[in-house]
Design a protein around this motif. Structure first.
Motif, PDB file in Angstrom:
ATOM      1  N   GLY A  30      11.237 -28.322   8.871  1.00  0.00           N
ATOM      2  CA  GLY A  30      11.573 -27.017   8.300  1.00  0.00           C
ATOM      3  C   GLY A  30      11.601 -27.059   6.779  1.00  0.00           C
ATOM      4  O   GLY A  30      11.116 -26.143   6.104  1.00  0.00           O
ATOM      5  N   GLU A  31      12.165 -28.143   6.237  1.00  0.00           N
ATOM      6  CA  GLU A  31      12.199 -28.298   4.790  1.00  0.00           C
ATOM      7  C   GLU A  31      10.784 -28.437   4.227  1.00  0.00           C
ATOM      8  O   GLU A  31      10.481 -27.916   3.161  1.00  0.00           O
ATOM      9  CB  GLU A  31      13.047 -29.510   4.407  1.00  0.00           C
ATOM     10  CG  GLU A  31      14.528 -29.310   4.700  1.00  0.00           C
ATOM     11  CD  GLU A  31      15.351 -30.583   4.598  1.00  0.00           C
ATOM     12  OE1 GLU A  31      14.762 -31.686   4.468  1.00  0.00           O
ATOM     13  OE2 GLU A  31      16.584 -30.484   4.673  1.00  0.00           O
ATOM     14  N   VAL A  33       8.041 -27.118   5.490  1.00  0.00           N
ATOM     15  CA  VAL A  33       7.431 -25.788   5.509  1.00  0.00           C
ATOM     16  C   VAL A  33       7.914 -24.989   4.294  1.00  0.00           C
ATOM     17  O   VAL A  33       7.107 -24.357   3.608  1.00  0.00           O
ATOM     18  CB  VAL A  33       7.776 -25.045   6.828  1.00  0.00           C
ATOM     19  CG1 VAL A  33       7.419 -23.570   6.750  1.00  0.00           C
ATOM     20  CG2 VAL A  33       7.059 -25.705   8.003  1.00  0.00           C
ATOM     21  N   ALA A  34       9.200 -25.066   3.996  1.00  0.00           N
ATOM     22  CA  ALA A  34       9.740 -24.304   2.876  1.00  0.00           C
ATOM     23  C   ALA A  34       9.222 -24.815   1.536  1.00  0.00           C
ATOM     24  O   ALA A  34       8.805 -24.027   0.680  1.00  0.00           O
ATOM     25  CB  ALA A  34      11.267 -24.348   2.908  1.00  0.00           C
ATOM     26  N   ASP A  39       6.421 -21.089   4.276  1.00  0.00           N
ATOM     27  CA  ASP A  39       7.351 -20.128   4.859  1.00  0.00           C
ATOM     28  C   ASP A  39       6.998 -18.696   4.473  1.00  0.00           C
ATOM     29  O   ASP A  39       7.485 -17.745   5.074  1.00  0.00           O
ATOM     30  CB  ASP A  39       8.795 -20.451   4.488  1.00  0.00           C
ATOM     31  CG  ASP A  39       9.036 -20.486   2.988  1.00  0.00           C
ATOM     32  OD1 ASP A  39       8.066 -20.667   2.217  1.00  0.00           O
ATOM     33  OD2 ASP A  39      10.206 -20.352   2.580  1.00  0.00           O
ATOM     34  N   ALA A  40       6.098 -18.537   3.498  1.00  0.00           N
ATOM     35  CA  ALA A  40       5.633 -17.205   3.110  1.00  0.00           C
ATOM     36  C   ALA A  40       4.600 -16.661   4.100  1.00  0.00           C
ATOM     37  O   ALA A  40       4.339 -15.466   4.125  1.00  0.00           O
ATOM     38  CB  ALA A  40       5.046 -17.234   1.705  1.00  0.00           C
ATOM     39  N   ASP A  42       3.077 -15.621   7.798  1.00  0.00           N
ATOM     40  CA  ASP A  42       3.682 -15.159   9.034  1.00  0.00           C
ATOM     41  C   ASP A  42       3.578 -16.290  10.065  1.00  0.00           C
ATOM     42  O   ASP A  42       2.730 -17.178   9.968  1.00  0.00           O
ATOM     43  CB  ASP A  42       3.016 -13.865   9.538  1.00  0.00           C
ATOM     44  CG  ASP A  42       1.562 -14.044   9.885  1.00  0.00           C
ATOM     45  OD1 ASP A  42       1.275 -14.356  11.050  1.00  0.00           O
ATOM     46  OD2 ASP A  42       0.719 -13.863   8.983  1.00  0.00           O
ATOM     47  N   ILE A  43       4.444 -16.268  11.040  1.00  0.00           N
ATOM     48  CA  ILE A  43       4.580 -17.369  11.996  1.00  0.00           C
ATOM     49  C   ILE A  43       3.296 -17.610  12.789  1.00  0.00           C
ATOM     50  O   ILE A  43       2.948 -18.757  13.079  1.00  0.00           O
ATOM     51  CB  ILE A  43       5.799 -17.138  12.916  1.00  0.00           C
ATOM     52  CG1 ILE A  43       6.179 -18.426  13.655  1.00  0.00           C
ATOM     53  CG2 ILE A  43       5.564 -16.045  13.914  1.00  0.00           C
ATOM     54  CD1 ILE A  43       6.924 -19.388  12.808  1.00  0.00           C
ATOM     55  N   LEU A  46       0.791 -19.540  10.491  1.00  0.00           N
ATOM     56  CA  LEU A  46       1.225 -20.927  10.351  1.00  0.00           C
ATOM     57  C   LEU A  46       0.955 -21.709  11.629  1.00  0.00           C
ATOM     58  O   LEU A  46       0.426 -22.828  11.585  1.00  0.00           O
ATOM     59  CB  LEU A  46       2.707 -20.985   9.983  1.00  0.00           C
ATOM     60  CG  LEU A  46       3.302 -22.380   9.800  1.00  0.00           C
ATOM     61  CD1 LEU A  46       2.563 -23.149   8.722  1.00  0.00           C
ATOM     62  CD2 LEU A  46       4.777 -22.278   9.474  1.00  0.00           C
TER      63      LEU A  46
END
Length: 109
Positions: A30-31, A33-34, A39-40, A42-43, A46
């Motif tokens: 998760g980190e 991705v950020a 994270d910008a 859309d799911i 990604l």
């Protein structure tokens, strides 16, 4: 006489450690991705990009991705994320945290 081993306690400890490692891996992903700015996206986008990377059999393409990822981490100066700083004194076998996992995840086929 030898002390009898408590197999149930050992299995529970191993299970707890496995859950902690999995939770740390999920947090680090998760980190990642950020920090990359993904994270910008859309799911769905990604997920599609990651699926293409996993399904790719092109060694040259994967090497290009690996090199780009390596350059990204070198450019960032490999600053530890807060979760790595907290666990630094605990003596666990982290040895590189998210960097090694992210690199391994991008090079698997």
């Amino acid at each position: 006489m030898r002390k009898a081993r408590d197999y149930d306690a050992e299995l529970k400890a191993l299970g707890d450690k496995a859950r902690a490692l999995k939770a740390r891996k999920v947090q680090q992903l998760g980190e990642l991705v950020a920090v990359t700015g993904a994270d910008a996206l859309d799911i769905e986008t990604l997920a599609g990009a990651l699926l293409d990377a996993v399904e790719s059999n092109d060694a040259e393409e994967k090497e290009a991705w690996r090199a780009k990822g390596s350059a990204f981490f070198q450019r960032r100066g490999r600053k530890p994320v807060p979760s790595q700083v907290e666990g630094a004194g605990k003596g666990d076998a982290d040895n590189g945290g998210g960097t090694s996992e992210a690199g391994a995840g991008g090079s698997q086929g």
